[in-house]
Design a protein around this motif. Structure first.
Motif, PDB file in Angstrom:
ATOM      1  N   VAL A 227       0.837  -1.199   0.094  1.00 30.66           N
ATOM      2  CA  VAL A 227       0.133   0.040  -0.149  1.00 30.66           C
ATOM      3  C   VAL A 227       0.710   1.178  -0.107  1.00 30.66           C
ATOM      4  O   VAL A 227       0.539   2.244  -0.686  1.00 30.66           O
ATOM      5  CB  VAL A 227      -0.882  -0.105   1.232  1.00 30.66           C
ATOM      6  CG1 VAL A 227      -1.703   1.388   1.269  1.00 30.66           C
ATOM      7  CG2 VAL A 227      -2.123  -1.147   0.974  1.00 30.66           C
ATOM      8  N   ILE A 228       2.027   1.042   0.832  1.00 32.70           N
ATOM      9  CA  ILE A 228       2.915   2.651   0.912  1.00 32.70           C
ATOM     10  C   ILE A 228       3.693   2.643  -0.489  1.00 32.70           C
ATOM     11  O   ILE A 228       3.612   3.888  -0.793  1.00 32.70           O
ATOM     12  CB  ILE A 228       3.753   2.305   1.880  1.00 32.70           C
ATOM     13  CG1 ILE A 228       3.270   2.270   3.555  1.00 32.70           C
ATOM     14  CG2 ILE A 228       4.907   3.232   2.027  1.00 32.70           C
ATOM     15  CD1 ILE A 228       3.878   1.872   4.618  1.00 32.70           C
ATOM     16  N   VAL A 229       4.250   1.550  -0.987  1.00 29.66           N
ATOM     17  CA  VAL A 229       4.793   1.929  -2.273  1.00 29.66           C
ATOM     18  C   VAL A 229       3.820   2.380  -3.336  1.00 29.66           C
ATOM     19  O   VAL A 229       4.166   3.448  -4.024  1.00 29.66           O
ATOM     20  CB  VAL A 229       5.493   0.615  -2.703  1.00 29.66           C
ATOM     21  CG1 VAL A 229       5.821   0.689  -4.185  1.00 29.66           C
ATOM     22  CG2 VAL A 229       6.438  -0.039  -1.849  1.00 29.66           C
ATOM     23  N   ILE A 230       2.611   1.747  -3.507  1.00 31.23           N
ATOM     24  CA  ILE A 230       1.580   2.409  -4.599  1.00 31.23           C
ATOM     25  C   ILE A 230       1.339   3.779  -4.217  1.00 31.23           C
ATOM     26  O   ILE A 230       1.072   4.481  -5.189  1.00 31.23           O
ATOM     27  CB  ILE A 230       0.430   1.285  -4.769  1.00 31.23           C
ATOM     28  CG1 ILE A 230       0.928  -0.212  -5.141  1.00 31.23           C
ATOM     29  CG2 ILE A 230      -0.532   1.805  -5.804  1.00 31.23           C
ATOM     30  CD1 ILE A 230      -0.076  -1.024  -4.941  1.00 31.23           C
ATOM     31  N   ALA A 231       0.884   4.035  -2.946  1.00 31.84           N
ATOM     32  CA  ALA A 231       0.275   5.114  -2.636  1.00 31.84           C
ATOM     33  C   ALA A 231       1.576   6.247  -2.840  1.00 31.84           C
ATOM     34  O   ALA A 231       1.238   7.410  -3.266  1.00 31.84           O
ATOM     35  CB  ALA A 231      -0.211   5.287  -1.443  1.00 31.84           C
ATOM     36  N   PHE A 232       2.818   5.833  -2.564  1.00 30.03           N
ATOM     37  CA  PHE A 232       3.772   6.869  -2.792  1.00 30.03           C
ATOM     38  C   PHE A 232       4.047   7.213  -4.092  1.00 30.03           C
ATOM     39  O   PHE A 232       4.190   8.585  -4.477  1.00 30.03           O
ATOM     40  CB  PHE A 232       5.151   6.161  -2.151  1.00 30.03           C
ATOM     41  CG  PHE A 232       6.405   7.265  -2.262  1.00 30.03           C
ATOM     42  CD1 PHE A 232       6.691   8.208  -1.564  1.00 30.03           C
ATOM     43  CD2 PHE A 232       7.139   7.207  -3.404  1.00 30.03           C
ATOM     44  CE1 PHE A 232       7.495   9.119  -1.517  1.00 30.03           C
ATOM     45  CE2 PHE A 232       8.204   7.922  -3.573  1.00 30.03           C
ATOM     46  CZ  PHE A 232       8.407   8.995  -2.720  1.00 30.03           C
ATOM     47  N   LEU A 233       3.937   6.481  -4.970  1.00 31.74           N
ATOM     48  CA  LEU A 233       3.977   6.703  -6.432  1.00 31.74           C
ATOM     49  C   LEU A 233       2.901   7.468  -6.947  1.00 31.74           C
ATOM     50  O   LEU A 233       3.068   8.458  -7.765  1.00 31.74           O
ATOM     51  CB  LEU A 233       4.195   5.389  -7.150  1.00 31.74           C
ATOM     52  CG  LEU A 233       5.144   4.442  -6.862  1.00 31.74           C
ATOM     53  CD1 LEU A 233       5.149   3.100  -7.918  1.00 31.74           C
ATOM     54  CD2 LEU A 233       6.520   5.147  -7.560  1.00 31.74           C
ATOM     55  N   GLY A 234       1.801   6.792  -6.540  1.00 29.56           N
ATOM     56  CA  GLY A 234       0.590   7.872  -6.901  1.00 29.56           C
ATOM     57  C   GLY A 234       0.450   9.204  -6.462  1.00 29.56           C
ATOM     58  O   GLY A 234       0.349  10.252  -7.025  1.00 29.56           O
ATOM     59  N   ALA A 235       0.882   9.397  -5.077  1.00 28.33           N
ATOM     60  CA  ALA A 235       1.055  10.932  -4.430  1.00 28.33           C
ATOM     61  C   ALA A 235       1.962  11.616  -5.257  1.00 28.33           C
ATOM     62  O   ALA A 235       1.840  12.944  -5.503  1.00 28.33           O
ATOM     63  CB  ALA A 235       1.267  10.760  -3.216  1.00 28.33           C
ATOM     64  N   ALA A 236       3.051  11.031  -5.403  1.00 25.34           N
ATOM     65  CA  ALA A 236       4.119  11.781  -6.035  1.00 25.34           C
ATOM     66  C   ALA A 236       3.931  12.427  -7.683  1.00 25.34           C
ATOM     67  O   ALA A 236       4.070  13.557  -7.936  1.00 25.34           O
ATOM     68  CB  ALA A 236       5.415  11.234  -6.217  1.00 25.34           C
ATOM     69  N   THR A 237       3.127  11.492  -8.188  1.00 26.68           N
ATOM     70  CA  THR A 237       2.734  11.791  -9.813  1.00 26.68           C
ATOM     71  C   THR A 237       1.632  12.930  -9.667  1.00 26.68           C
ATOM     72  O   THR A 237       1.668  13.901 -10.486  1.00 26.68           O
ATOM     73  CB  THR A 237       1.830  10.556 -10.425  1.00 26.68           C
ATOM     74  OG1 THR A 237       3.125   9.454 -10.269  1.00 26.68           O
ATOM     75  CG2 THR A 237       1.581  10.974 -11.874  1.00 26.68           C
ATOM     76  N   ALA A 238       0.622  12.916  -8.628  1.00 24.46           N
ATOM     77  CA  ALA A 238      -0.532  13.724  -8.599  1.00 24.46           C
ATOM     78  C   ALA A 238       0.239  15.012  -8.010  1.00 24.46           C
ATOM     79  O   ALA A 238      -0.328  16.189  -8.535  1.00 24.46           O
ATOM     80  CB  ALA A 238      -1.334  13.312  -7.624  1.00 24.46           C
ATOM     81  N   MET A 239       1.107  14.998  -7.225  1.00 24.90           N
ATOM     82  CA  MET A 239       1.599  16.453  -7.017  1.00 24.90           C
ATOM     83  C   MET A 239       2.602  17.043  -8.033  1.00 24.90           C
ATOM     84  O   MET A 239       2.429  18.092  -8.190  1.00 24.90           O
ATOM     85  CB  MET A 239       2.881  16.242  -5.674  1.00 24.90           C
ATOM     86  CG  MET A 239       3.204  17.280  -4.879  1.00 24.90           C
ATOM     87  SD  MET A 239       4.130  16.993  -3.291  1.00 24.90           S
ATOM     88  CE  MET A 239       4.474  18.434  -2.612  1.00 24.90           C
ATOM     89  N   VAL A 240       3.235  16.448  -8.477  1.00 25.36           N
ATOM     90  CA  VAL A 240       3.988  16.873  -9.715  1.00 25.36           C
ATOM     91  C   VAL A 240       2.914  17.398 -10.893  1.00 25.36           C
ATOM     92  O   VAL A 240       3.201  18.372 -11.285  1.00 25.36           O
ATOM     93  CB  VAL A 240       5.062  15.791 -10.392  1.00 25.36           C
ATOM     94  CG1 VAL A 240       5.487  16.149 -11.979  1.00 25.36           C
ATOM     95  CG2 VAL A 240       6.077  15.355  -9.510  1.00 25.36           C
ATOM     96  N   LYS A 241       2.181  16.704 -11.128  1.00 24.47           N
ATOM     97  CA  LYS A 241       0.916  17.178 -12.068  1.00 24.47           C
ATOM     98  C   LYS A 241       0.344  18.570 -11.545  1.00 24.47           C
ATOM     99  O   LYS A 241       0.214  19.589 -12.470  1.00 24.47           O
ATOM    100  CB  LYS A 241      -0.266  16.086 -12.466  1.00 24.47           C
ATOM    101  CG  LYS A 241      -1.232  16.515 -13.305  1.00 24.47           C
ATOM    102  CD  LYS A 241      -2.189  15.563 -13.360  1.00 24.47           C
ATOM    103  CE  LYS A 241      -3.237  16.089 -14.425  1.00 24.47           C
ATOM    104  NZ  LYS A 241      -3.858  17.244 -14.089  1.00 24.47           N
ATOM    105  N   GLY A 242      -0.034  18.680 -10.222  1.00 31.78           N
ATOM    106  CA  GLY A 242      -0.566  19.894  -9.943  1.00 31.78           C
ATOM    107  C   GLY A 242       0.487  21.119  -9.845  1.00 31.78           C
ATOM    108  O   GLY A 242       0.154  22.114 -10.427  1.00 31.78           O
ATOM    109  N   ILE A 243       1.737  20.891  -9.644  1.00 32.65           N
ATOM    110  CA  ILE A 243       2.600  21.712  -9.914  1.00 32.65           C
ATOM    111  C   ILE A 243       2.809  22.465 -11.207  1.00 32.65           C
ATOM    112  O   ILE A 243       2.954  23.481 -11.518  1.00 32.65           O
ATOM    113  CB  ILE A 243       4.064  21.193  -9.252  1.00 32.65           C
ATOM    114  CG1 ILE A 243       3.827  21.142  -7.606  1.00 32.65           C
ATOM    115  CG2 ILE A 243       5.282  22.264  -9.712  1.00 32.65           C
ATOM    116  CD1 ILE A 243       5.423  20.366  -7.037  1.00 32.65           C
ATOM    117  N   PHE A 244       2.978  21.367 -12.346  1.00 33.14           N
ATOM    118  CA  PHE A 244       2.938  21.587 -13.674  1.00 33.14           C
ATOM    119  C   PHE A 244       1.850  22.654 -14.110  1.00 33.14           C
ATOM    120  O   PHE A 244       1.826  23.475 -14.699  1.00 33.14           O
ATOM    121  CB  PHE A 244       3.202  20.314 -14.586  1.00 33.14           C
ATOM    122  CG  PHE A 244       4.478  19.956 -14.730  1.00 33.14           C
ATOM    123  CD1 PHE A 244       5.503  21.032 -15.545  1.00 33.14           C
ATOM    124  CD2 PHE A 244       5.092  18.787 -14.124  1.00 33.14           C
ATOM    125  CE1 PHE A 244       6.861  20.451 -15.578  1.00 33.14           C
ATOM    126  CE2 PHE A 244       6.102  18.360 -14.131  1.00 33.14           C
ATOM    127  CZ  PHE A 244       7.312  19.181 -14.761  1.00 33.14           C
TER     128      PHE A 244
END
Length: 248
Positions: A227-244
């Motif tokens: 759960v931690i690994v999958i959630a980390f990847l998803g959260a990082a992607t969402a955050m980067v998309k929001g920043i862009f």
């Protein structure tokens, strides 16, 4: 159709994790649904699915629910959910995506640190603080589990009653958040067809059923790590998309 398939797959995996570990549904699917559906619709979708999945699981673990603990968590959570839900309606989509990603990343980091911490908390104040924080983060980011999970680790709350008590707790905060947001802005509900909603419900039921079967063969620590690994990847992607989106 491709979009719906990704949503259905995310929801199925989240429901499996929710049944096995008691939480993880929002951590897993919130970042991905924010990317797929947009910030506001994605968070609202997480609350809808979280409400349904926890409601279904709740009746299967009813005998293990600690109702005294539920009250101490739920009342402050509702107090935090209402103003946070109202504020979230007016937040622009890009900052919302960044907030969702950041909340999940901070929660994951805190859970890893707390897992190695020997601090033990006692008393009702800690319960109330955890409940309030969970209500706020659920309203804004669709993620209500980390705050109460952190409390459970520091209070040495046994896994079985913890996982059971979280189900009526999640039902409560999801219902409050949905009621406030949809009253203020009904357009936030994702525009899925009746067939799509039926398939989403089927994925939740199927995920819970699969989780019950897998629960007998999987160790809790392995599930939490996944759960931690999958959630980390998803959260990082969402955050980067929001920043862009903010920059562009």
């Amino acid at each position: 159709m491709g979009l719906l398939i990704v949503v259905l797959a995310s929801i199925f995996v989240g429901a499996v994790a929710q049944r096995i570990a008691g939480l993880g549904f929002a951590l897993l699917i919130s970042p991905f649904l924010v990317i797929i559906l947009g910030a506001h619709e994605g968070v609202l979708m997480v609350n809808v699915c979280g409400l349904v999945s926890s409601l279904l699981i709740m009746f299967r673990v009813w005998k293990d629910v600690d109702w005294s603990m539920y009250r101490w968590l739920a009342i402050p959570a509702v107090a935090g959910s209402i103003p946070a839900s109202m504020a979230a309606v007016f937040l622009p989509a890009a900052p919302m995506a960044v907030i969702v990603g950041a909340v999940v990343l901070v929660a994951l980091g805190a859970s890893l640190v707390l897992a190695r911490n020997s601090v033990v908390v006692k008393g009702n104040t800690a319960k109330a603080v955890a409940g309030f924080a969970s209500g706020v983060t659920n309203a804004v980011a669709g993620v209500g589990g980390p705050a109460v999970s952190a409390y459970a680790v520091m209070a040495r709350w046994p896994q079985r009653p913890f996982a059971a008590t979280l189900q009526p707790f999640f039902v409560t905060i999801a219902a409050v958040t949905l009621a406030v947001k949809l009253t203020m802005d009904p357009s936030q509900m994702p525009p899925f067809s009746f067939l799509a909603w039926t398939l989403i419900a089927a994925m939740i039921v199927g995920g819970i059923y699969a989780g019950e079967r897998l629960q007998k063969h999987l160790r809790d620590d392995h599930v939490r790590f996944a759960v931690i690994v999958i959630a980390f990847l998803g959260a990082a992607t969402a955050m980067v998309k929001g920043i862009f989106d903010l920059l562009g």
